[in-house]
Design a protein around this motif. Structure first.
Motif, mmCIF file in Angstrom:
data_model
loop_
_atom_site.group_PDB
_atom_site.id
_atom_site.type_symbol
_atom_site.label_atom_id
_atom_site.label_comp_id
_atom_site.label_asym_id
_atom_site.label_seq_id
_atom_site.Cartn_x
_atom_site.Cartn_y
_atom_site.Cartn_z
ATOM 1 N N VAL A 202 0.840 -1.198 0.000
ATOM 2 C CA VAL A 202 0.000 0.000 0.000
ATOM 3 C C VAL A 202 0.875 1.247 0.000
ATOM 4 O O VAL A 202 0.635 2.208 -0.747
ATOM 5 N N LEU A 203 1.919 1.242 0.810
ATOM 6 C CA LEU A 203 2.796 2.405 0.898
ATOM 7 C C LEU A 203 3.592 2.599 -0.393
ATOM 8 O O LEU A 203 3.814 3.730 -0.832
ATOM 9 N N ALA A 204 4.008 1.505 -1.014
ATOM 10 C CA ALA A 204 4.807 1.597 -2.239
ATOM 11 C C ALA A 204 3.986 2.067 -3.426
ATOM 12 O O ALA A 204 4.548 2.571 -4.406
ATOM 13 N N THR A 205 2.658 1.900 -3.364
ATOM 14 C CA THR A 205 1.803 2.312 -4.479
ATOM 15 C C THR A 205 1.206 3.701 -4.272
ATOM 16 O O THR A 205 0.349 4.120 -5.053
ATOM 17 N N ALA A 206 1.661 4.429 -3.247
ATOM 18 C CA ALA A 206 1.117 5.761 -2.979
ATOM 19 C C ALA A 206 1.190 6.632 -4.225
ATOM 20 O O ALA A 206 2.204 6.674 -4.912
ATOM 21 N N LYS A 207 0.089 7.298 -4.525
ATOM 22 C CA LYS A 207 -0.038 8.221 -5.653
ATOM 23 C C LYS A 207 0.101 7.545 -7.018
ATOM 24 O O LYS A 207 0.356 8.219 -8.016
ATOM 25 N N SER A 208 -0.078 6.227 -7.089
ATOM 26 C CA SER A 208 -0.033 5.554 -8.391
ATOM 27 C C SER A 208 -1.426 5.075 -8.767
ATOM 28 O O SER A 208 -2.188 4.610 -7.914
ATOM 29 N N ASP A 209 -1.758 5.198 -10.022
ATOM 30 C CA ASP A 209 -3.084 4.829 -10.519
ATOM 31 C C ASP A 209 -3.055 3.384 -11.002
ATOM 32 O O ASP A 209 -3.142 3.099 -12.191
ATOM 33 N N ASP A 312 -4.914 10.291 -8.538
ATOM 34 C CA ASP A 312 -3.625 10.805 -8.083
ATOM 35 C C ASP A 312 -3.315 10.385 -6.651
ATOM 36 O O ASP A 312 -2.267 10.754 -6.094
ATOM 37 N N GLY A 313 -4.220 9.617 -6.030
ATOM 38 C CA GLY A 313 -3.984 9.129 -4.680
ATOM 39 C C GLY A 313 -4.238 10.145 -3.586
ATOM 40 O O GLY A 313 -3.830 9.943 -2.437
ATOM 41 N N ALA A 338 -0.184 17.620 0.026
ATOM 42 C CA ALA A 338 -1.191 16.720 0.594
ATOM 43 C C ALA A 338 -0.595 15.354 0.928
ATOM 44 O O ALA A 338 0.490 14.991 0.478
ATOM 45 N N THR A 339 -1.343 14.597 1.716
ATOM 46 C CA THR A 339 -0.949 13.250 2.128
ATOM 47 C C THR A 339 -1.700 12.227 1.277
ATOM 48 O O THR A 339 -2.923 12.293 1.182
ATOM 49 N N PRO A 340 -1.012 11.270 0.672
ATOM 50 C CA PRO A 340 -1.723 10.266 -0.127
ATOM 51 C C PRO A 340 -2.581 9.356 0.744
ATOM 52 O O PRO A 340 -2.217 9.031 1.880
ATOM 53 N N VAL A 341 -3.727 8.965 0.218
ATOM 54 C CA VAL A 341 -4.648 8.063 0.906
ATOM 55 C C VAL A 341 -5.150 7.019 -0.087
ATOM 56 O O VAL A 341 -5.036 7.193 -1.301
ATOM 57 N N ILE A 351 -4.113 5.703 5.175
ATOM 58 C CA ILE A 351 -3.104 6.735 4.948
ATOM 59 C C ILE A 351 -1.887 6.055 4.334
ATOM 60 O O ILE A 351 -1.292 5.159 4.942
ATOM 61 N N ALA A 352 -1.508 6.473 3.136
ATOM 62 C CA ALA A 352 -0.432 5.794 2.398
ATOM 63 C C ALA A 352 0.933 6.394 2.743
ATOM 64 O O ALA A 352 1.754 6.674 1.868
ATOM 65 N N VAL A 353 1.160 6.629 4.038
ATOM 66 C CA VAL A 353 2.443 7.061 4.570
ATOM 67 C C VAL A 353 2.737 6.176 5.778
ATOM 68 O O VAL A 353 1.845 5.926 6.598
ATOM 69 N N ALA A 354 3.961 5.692 5.885
ATOM 70 C CA ALA A 354 4.296 4.782 6.981
ATOM 71 C C ALA A 354 4.093 5.452 8.331
ATOM 72 O O ALA A 354 4.569 6.570 8.551
ATOM 73 N N PRO A 355 3.397 4.793 9.252
ATOM 74 C CA PRO A 355 3.192 5.383 10.580
ATOM 75 C C PRO A 355 4.480 5.314 11.395
ATOM 76 O O PRO A 355 5.358 4.477 11.133
ATOM 77 N N PRO A 356 4.630 6.168 12.392
ATOM 78 C CA PRO A 356 5.816 6.087 13.254
ATOM 79 C C PRO A 356 5.863 4.738 13.969
ATOM 80 O O PRO A 356 4.815 4.170 14.313
ATOM 81 N N PRO A 357 7.055 4.183 14.209
ATOM 82 C CA PRO A 357 7.142 2.940 14.976
ATOM 83 C C PRO A 357 6.515 3.094 16.360
ATOM 84 O O PRO A 357 6.577 4.157 16.976
#
Length: 673
Positions: A202-209, A312-313, A338-341, A351-357
């Motif tokens: 999911v994170l690697a595909t952020a902003k990809s269609d 555009d994610g 903006a933040t990708p979702v 949320i397509a950004v890695a959360p903090p550990p």
């Protein structure tokens, strides 16, 4: 050194003297899984069919089996998957070598004749609960900052490095579809590596269609069997070859005579959820609509804010987008900041950004949007805590009295027969074929006569019958099928003598559809298509079945679905050489199949999301719910329209328009929603 042509015996992987590998090639499908059997067990029949099509498949295995008691299990697994895919494709000419992916060494083996690549990253296996010291879970929780791969050419991965490596593979292969694993235990607890690889994808595909399908893992064992037996047999044989290499039940390159019934059971079940659905409308949860006034807060739905999930994610509102603040709160911002979702079919907004550990992330690998203390926030989600949202499109209502149409139900079709780009409501009235033209805003103007088409009203079918790109109107009379084409000025002409019968409308009339220059529908022999020469598509449906001819997989061939008490059963034209029977396509959770009580009036098929595959919508009380086709099964049903009162009829157009009849008015989801 690995043999460059693997025939019967497969030479061990992991030799440091392997040459540089052939570069990765573009292809239709990319698969990202944890272990060297996840693809074989949980993604059938989809993956075996994709590989056998020969249109280009790359499979990335993120983890390697650990070396236990001096036994190099990873080598056996690598050899096993190559043996499996050689068995499935009949091709044996594997070429192996080393790739560099964003500074990380990885093994790449290519089967050119099948246009298949397998890539082994070699990250250590983490154990089912992530209990091993170098597990992906330990990396996610921050107990370690990275780990070395199990390979002759070792690489070191931290979390960002794994995401960047997968993103690089996506960029290089340019797939249309990515297949991965369960994301966050929303269907039950799965292997820790499965869920974390799903989250990484999911994170690697952020902003990809790109279409992303998340396949469920261990929990499918409790769901109904829905496998397509002829393809399951091919998958079974492939896994038998894998097992020979990994378990030693036969020589590597041969097939085991039997393997675990648990594994066989996985291959008889296919359940997946699409992540990355696009929609627009009010974003609703718990009866409240998200509003955007600097921050995002729940508000009443009288005049809701309209949002857009776009390719555009990003989550758009007017000319702004949503960004996650350091506090976790959501705020509107420039779309550049903006933040990708990602919106999935079950209504989770990831949320397509890695959360903090953080500690205890065994079921919560991604942030999603939830309401906390009266504000929409990004919080860790998974397991029993994964709030869902409904995307409610704006609607327009036209009083029935203003339409000038007396028909309803199956006798009304929604299509652009006037050729102005807006869907029209069309029906066979006493004066002939009449259409209430779309007004461009989701409503309709009064109906006008289009043609003299003397057919059974409930047999009306609209589509391009003559290949000129314009919709035509067809239907059944006593002598067969009449069609009024746009090219002829809608003058009725005999198309075929198929489907001829007299009397009132029956199941055959209700089934008729225009599919790529053919009329398809139900007869006493089963489903046929006439062009005008008739061909039998399937002898399986009974002559009183609720049947929908449609294109489920986007190959422009006539597929079909039949309503059953346990959900839709469907067949693909592409599989007709193997079987013409239908197989279960409905999604299930906790052994309950999503089975709408649909018929020709309350259920319909159309490509709602523009991916070329017909989706299945049905009335459910005062809601319209839709199940989106993945090409080999439906995802979970999602609410797309909710109304104050229960409709009596549902209409879909081929271009994704949706309208319902409440008895006193026609309500439509507005274009673009």
């Amino acid at each position: 050194m690995r043999a460059l042509s693997i025939l019967l015996a497969l030479v061990a992987c992991g030799d440091n003297e392997l040459p540089n590998a052939t570069p990765l090639a573009t292809g239709i499908d990319l698969v990202i899984v944890a272990h060297q059997d996840d693809d074989l067990l949980f993604m059938q029949p989809d993956l075996i069919e994709a590989v056998r099509r020969g249109t280009g498949v790359t499979i990335v295995y993120v983890t390697a089996g650990n070396n236990n008691n001096g036994v190099d299990y990873s080598t056996k697994r690598y050899d096993g998957v190559m043996a499996a895919y050689s068995a499935a494709t009949g091709a044996t000419g594997w070429r192996c070598g080393w790739l560099e992916l964003v500074g990380h060494a990885a093994e790449h083996c290519r089967l050119d004749d099948a246009k298949l690549s397998v890539v082994f990253l070699g990250y250590p296996d983490g154990g089912k609960r992530g209990e091993f010291s170098s597990s992906l879970l330990a990396l996610w929780e921050g107990r370690i900052t990275g780990a070395d791969t199990i390979a002759e050419r070792s690489a070191h991965y931290d979390r960002d490095g794994l995401i960047a490596t997968l993103a690089a593979v996506i960029h290089t292969t340019q797939p249309r579809t990515i297949r991965t694993l369960e994301v966050a235990a929303t269907h039950g607890v799965d292997h820790s590596d499965h869920m974390l690889v799903g989250a990484l994808t999911v994170l690697a595909t952020a902003k990809s269609d790109i279409e992303l399908l998340s396949y469920r893992g261990y929990d499918i064992a409790d769901e109904p069997v829905d496998g397509f037996a002829p393809i399951t047999a091919i998958a079974d044989d492939a896994f038998a070859h894998y097992s020979a290499c990994t378990d030693g039940c036969a020589s590597c390159g041969d097939a085991c005579s039997a393997f675990s019934a648990t594994y066989a059971g996985y291959m008889q079940r296919r359940y997946a959820v699409r992540i990355g659905r696009y929609a627009s409308g009010a974003v609703v949860t718990g009866g409240a609509c998200a509003s955007a006034d600097g921050t995002v807060t729940p508000a009443n739905c009288v005049t809701p804010t309209l949002w857009r999930f776009e390719p555009d994610g990003l989550l758009h509102v007017a000319d702004r987008c949503i960004a996650v603040q350091p506090t976790g709160e959501l705020a509107t911002a420039s779309c550049d900041a903006a933040t990708p979702v990602s919106l999935d079919e079950e209504g989770h907004i990831w949320i397509a950004v890695a959360p903090p550990p953080a500690a205890a992330m065994d079921l919560t690998h991604l942030d999603c949007i939830a309401v906390v203390d009266g504000h929409a926030r990004a919080v860790l989600c998974g397991g029993d805590f994964a709030p869902t949202w409904t995307i409610a499109p704006a609607t327009i209502t036209t009083p029935r009295a203003a339409l000038g149409l007396g028909q309803t139900g199956r006798a009304v079709r929604l299509a652009d027969l006037t050729g102005d780009g807006d869907a029209d409501l069309c029906a066979i009235e006493a004066t002939g074929l009449a259409c209430a033209a779309g007004d461009g805003h989701g409503g309709f103007i009064a109906a006008v006569r289009i043609a003299d088409l003397a057919i059974e009203p409930e047999s009306l079918a609209i589509g391009d019958i003559d290949g000129d790109g314009k919709p035509d109107a067809c239907g059944r009379d006593d002598a067969g099928i009449l069609c009024a084409t746009a090219a002829s000025g809608f003058a009725a002409q005999r198309f075929t003598t198929a489907f001829a019968h007299s009397g009132p409308a029956d199941a055959s009339d209700h089934s008729l559809a225009v599919l790529d220059g053919q009329i398809c529908g139900l007869t006493s022999d089963g489903m046929i298509c006439a062009s005008p020469i008739t061909s039998l598509q399937s002898s399986w449906p009974s002559n009183d079945a609720i049947l929908w001819p449609t294109d489920l997989d986007g190959d422009h061939l006539a597929d079909w679905c039949v309503a059953t008490p346990t959900g839709p059963a469907c067949g693909l034209a592409a599989d007709r050489t193997l079987s013409t029977d239908g197989v279960p396509w409905g999604f299930a959770l906790a052994a309950v199949v999503e089975a709408p009580n649909a018929d020709a009036t309350t259920g319909a098929f159309a490509d709602l999301d523009g991916d070329g595959r017909a989706d299945f919508c049905a009335l459910d009380g005062n809601r319209v719910t839709c199940a989106f086709s993945h090409g080999g099964g439906f995802g979970p049903r999602t609410t797309v329209v909710e109304l104050p009162t229960a409709p009596i009829a549902l209409w879909l157009s081929g271009s994704g328009d949706l309208c319902v009849d409440t008895g006193v008015a026609v309500t439509c989801a507005t274009r673009g929603s």
